[in-house]
Design an enzyme around this catalytic site. Structure first.
Site, PDB file in Angstrom:
ATOM      1  N   SER A 409      24.231  44.641  -3.411  1.00 26.56           N
ATOM      2  CA  SER A 409      24.432  43.406  -3.492  1.00 26.56           C
ATOM      3  C   SER A 409      25.015  43.074  -5.492  1.00 26.56           C
ATOM      4  O   SER A 409      26.153  42.605  -6.180  1.00 26.56           O
ATOM      5  CB  SER A 409      23.760  42.327  -3.116  1.00 26.56           C
ATOM      6  OG  SER A 409      23.552  42.731  -1.859  1.00 26.56           O
ATOM      7  N   HIS A 430      29.417  46.689   0.319  1.00 28.64           N
ATOM      8  CA  HIS A 430      29.149  45.322  -0.087  1.00 28.64           C
ATOM      9  C   HIS A 430      29.634  44.572   1.691  1.00 28.64           C
ATOM     10  O   HIS A 430      30.102  44.238   1.046  1.00 28.64           O
ATOM     11  CB  HIS A 430      28.725  44.888  -1.361  1.00 28.64           C
ATOM     12  CG  HIS A 430      28.706  43.668  -1.347  1.00 28.64           C
ATOM     13  ND1 HIS A 430      28.295  42.659  -1.659  1.00 28.64           N
ATOM     14  CD2 HIS A 430      27.014  43.359  -1.075  1.00 28.64           C
ATOM     15  CE1 HIS A 430      28.080  41.671  -2.059  1.00 28.64           C
ATOM     16  NE2 HIS A 430      26.933  42.035  -1.060  1.00 28.64           N
ATOM     17  N   GLU A 442      32.725  43.920   1.033  1.00 27.26           N
ATOM     18  CA  GLU A 442      33.764  44.072  -0.615  1.00 27.26           C
ATOM     19  C   GLU A 442      33.498  45.829  -0.242  1.00 27.26           C
ATOM     20  O   GLU A 442      32.733  46.662  -0.556  1.00 27.26           O
ATOM     21  CB  GLU A 442      32.171  43.908  -1.300  1.00 27.26           C
ATOM     22  CG  GLU A 442      33.354  41.956  -1.862  1.00 27.26           C
ATOM     23  CD  GLU A 442      32.585  41.077  -2.877  1.00 27.26           C
ATOM     24  OE1 GLU A 442      32.677  40.856  -3.592  1.00 27.26           O
ATOM     25  OE2 GLU A 442      31.422  41.642  -2.819  1.00 27.26           O
ATOM     26  N   ASN A 480      29.905  37.498  -5.165  1.00 28.04           N
ATOM     27  CA  ASN A 480      28.904  36.651  -5.983  1.00 28.04           C
ATOM     28  C   ASN A 480      28.574  36.131  -7.918  1.00 28.04           C
ATOM     29  O   ASN A 480      28.297  35.416  -8.205  1.00 28.04           O
ATOM     30  CB  ASN A 480      27.141  37.848  -6.296  1.00 28.04           C
ATOM     31  CG  ASN A 480      27.005  37.629  -4.827  1.00 28.04           C
ATOM     32  OD1 ASN A 480      26.692  37.009  -3.946  1.00 28.04           O
ATOM     33  ND2 ASN A 480      26.519  38.872  -4.592  1.00 28.04           N
TER      34      ASN A 480
END
Ligand code: 3HC
Length: 659
Positions: A409, A430, A442, A480
């Site tokens: 991550s 991801h 992702e 993120n």
């Protein structure tokens, strides 16, 4: 059967005395203006020929008709309108039978409903997905479907926008039959119908329904609407069908359709529709074939690894899970089997499909079992040393053409790739937890990733039924990074005078399922805290930093699981905690900030702006290829309301969109 061309997309040929009309408007036979014009000409043609007893309508290729042409929305109307075509079909003097060879969605389903008979192939699907586009059916769907299948089932289908396969369509009486030789069956149905008075759907009575069942169906739809207008309008129109005559019902439906079609909500959802079809398209991959993937190795069968395993198993892959000990391997297998069992219990998976999945699963403590894998995904502890060590080991075990994917991550996948002998075969995948449920993946295109490795990762994600978004290497990837900007801005506002519950209420009012501080408490505060501590030494000392979250952690308030976080959960319910209010007040005082008030609109505006600015930076840095990809990441991974179009779309339009 010699063909007559009625328009660029509609042809017809006479077979057994029936005009078989084929709509051929690739890729999905959407009802563009020339389709509507062609259909009317075909009906005129068949009406004028005495030897023609009726008409069959079918679609070329895989679809019957995928709906109105969404690309025409927002453009000046072109005659004839779809309701006019449909009215013509329903009132036609000779029998018209739909042969539904594939997807009959939206306007496609409405055409089928207006026909006098419907024969489906076993590949046919039916649905009124209009609410997913922020609209209601606009060509009679809300009035004809309840007449055919009853109010309760119609509320379910139209209100949810879900698609049903031919078997369910038959049990709902949406079709008259399913046949492998659907064209022959339709021809014979035309001949049968020719000798009887025609059953015109719009003339049927809506079957009586129990009001409790109707109320329950309405409640179910509205509970998922999250502030969207279309589901409530769709439900209203379906219910009205039982009480008003067809003409009035159709007029109300059309007016509602046109009003919603021009709304911001519909524009946002159309944006999402086309964004999804763009996602994962990469120019440089044109003509690059993906590698064949049959066996997937998954290192680590914790929550994330088990979720990925379930997604891969249900998509038909063989899965080899790897753990460090026999005991952990047994637990991993149990975890995977447990998720599959739950899917069976909830009706999402057939028991036979679960058994097939389990037959394709092996979980072992012996890493050499990965020798047979085509793709290996690591889902181990997010620590650089652990991951680089693992990838180095894999070099000596896996085949030279196997692909290695990291599910990190926050770590830099380029560093993980650099630790291996073949960085070209390393890619990021991801997933979001729970990986068997969440659609977003992702796909990280690392510095050295070979084009066919990227193409393979995309094809794999698609086969899992996921929505892959390509992303370059940056800390936190697209999602993120934006989430961090969002969180930072929310904390600035807390320090400046907003209360966490005000921020959360503003976000929930906007359409997020949960506000950011509630999400924080659900996820746990300690992981982000640990990351902040790691980053403390390299943080820009000039940059504004809010200490409140750190202070909550120092006080042992790690969120819901510890009973306290941004809120208090002692009573079992989320409650504002005076201790947190006092802690925030003290933090403001320590920085000499005199608190000011915020309106919900200002809160939303600032958060959207923060996300959109970070998104703009991601585009400039080349991390995201297009702004619509960023919208999809936030909608599918972080609860951003789809009907607002994602942060990039919404930041442009928010001021117009708020009442
Ligand atoms: N109008 C215009 N273009 C459409 C379209 C539509 N209704 N449906 C699909 N397309 C386009 C897509 O944008 C895509 O274009 P691209 O290749 O340029 O990216 C192409 O067709 C193929 O689409 P998919 O990649 O989605 O193809 P799939 O084979 O995976 O799926 C499908 C086919 C199930 C038909 C899917 O495309 C779909 O769900 N389409 C939308 C269906 C829909 O919402 N219909 C309702 C429209 S509104 C309506 O009918 C109003 C009426 O009540 C008056």
């Amino acid at each position: 059967m010699s063909a007559t061309r009625f328009s660029e997309s509609v042809t017809g040929g006479i077979r057994d005395g029936v005009l078989v009309v084929t709509i051929d408007n690739a890729p999905v036979n959407a009802i563009s203006a020339h389709v509507r014009q062609g259909l009317v000409k075909a009906l005129d043609h068949a009406a004028a020929l005495v030897m023609v007893v009726g008409v069959v309508i079918t679609g070329a290729g895989r679809a019957f008709v995928g709906g109105a042409d969404i690309k025409e929305f927002g453009k000046p109307p072109v005659e004839p309108t779809l309701p006019e075509v449909i009215e013509r079909i329903e009132s036609y003097s000779k029998p018209v039978v739909a042969t539904i060879n594939g997807a009959a969605l939206g306007g496609g389903c409405e055409i089928a409903l207006a026909c006098h008979g419907r024969i489906a192939s076993d590949k046919a699907t039916f649905g009124m997905p209009e609410v997913k586009l922020g609209i209601v059916p606009g060509a009679g769907g809300t009035q004809r479907l309840p007449r055919l299948i009853g109010t309760v089932a119609a509320i379910d289908l139209i209100g949810s926008g879900r698609t049903v396969k031919s078997g369910e369509a038959l049990s709902l009486s949406l079709v008259d039959g399913i046949s492998a030789d659907h064209l022959d069956a339709a021809l014979s149905l035309v001949h049968d119908l020719a000798s009887e008075p025609l059953r015109r759907t719009g003339m049927l009575e809506v079957p009586a329904a129990e009001s409790a069942a109707v109320d329950a169906a309405v409640k179910k739809v509205l509970s998922k609407a999250r502030g969207q207008a279309a589901p409530a309008e769709a439900v209203r129109l379906v219910k009205a069908a039982a009480n008003v005559d067809l003409k009035q019902g159709l007029a109300d439906e059309r007016a509602t359709f046109l009003r919603l079609r021009d709304s911001n909500e519909a524009a946002a959802l159309r944006h999402v529709f086309f964004a999804e079809r763009q996602a994962g398209k990469v120019d440089k991959l044109e003509g690059i074939a993906p590698r064949k993937i049959e066996t997937v190795g998954i290192v680590g069968t914790g929550l994330m690894g088990a979720g990925i395993a379930v997604a891969a198993l249900t998509a038909g892959y063989r899965v080899v899970g790897i753990e460090q000990t026999e005991d952990a391997a047994a637990k991993g297998r149990e975890r995977i089997a447990g998720i599959l069992d739950k899917a069976v219990q909830s009706g999402r998976l057939a028991a036979t499909a679960r058994d097939e999945c389990l037959a394709r699963l092996a979980v072992a403590a012996n890493i050499s079992k990965l020798a047979a894998a085509d793709l290996i995904i690591e889902a181990v502890f997010d620590d650089l040393a652990v991951k680089t060590e693992l990838f180095r080991r894999l070099d000596g075990i896996v085949r030279p053409d196997a692909i290695l994917a990291t599910n990190t991550s926050y770590l830099n996948p380029d560093e993980i790739a650099a630790a291996t002998a073949h960085p070209k075969r390393v890619v990021g995948l991801h997933f979001f937890s729970p990986a068997n449920i969440m659609r977003l993946v992702e796909v990280v295109d690392c510095k050295a990733t070979a084009p066919d490795v990227l193409a393979s990762a995309l094809a794999f994600a698609r086969k899992l039924g996921k929505l892959p978004v390509v992303c370059g290497v940056t800390e936190g990837f697209i999602g993120n990074r934006i989430f961090s900007a969002y969180r930072r801005e929310a904390e600035f506002m807390i320090e400046d005078g907003a209360a966490p519950e005000q921020v959360d209420a503003a976000l929930e009012g906007y359409g997020f399922p949960m506000g950011i501080f509630t999400v924080y408490d659900m996820a746990g505060l300690e992981i982000a805290w640990a990351r902040r501590k790691r980053q403390a030494a390299t943080r820009d000392p000039q940059a504004r930093y809010v200490e409140i979250a750190d202070q909550l952690c120092e006080a042992g308030r790690f969120g819901r699981k510890t009973g306290k976080g941004w809120y208090d959960y002692a009573s079992g319910e989320k409650a504002v905690d005076p201790e947190v209010t006092a802690l925030i007040a003290a933090a403001r005082k320590a920085k000499d900030i005199s608190p000011r008030s915020f309106t919900p609109n200002e809160i939303v505006d600032r958060l959207l702006r923060a996300m959109a600015d970070e998104g703009a930076a991601l585009l400039t840095e080349g991390i995201a290829a297009r702004s619509s990809d960023i919208d999809l990441v936030m909608i599918n991974g972080y609860g951003f309301p789809a009907h607002k179009g994602g942060p990039m779309f919404a930041a442009e339009t928010h001021k117009d969109m708020t009442p």
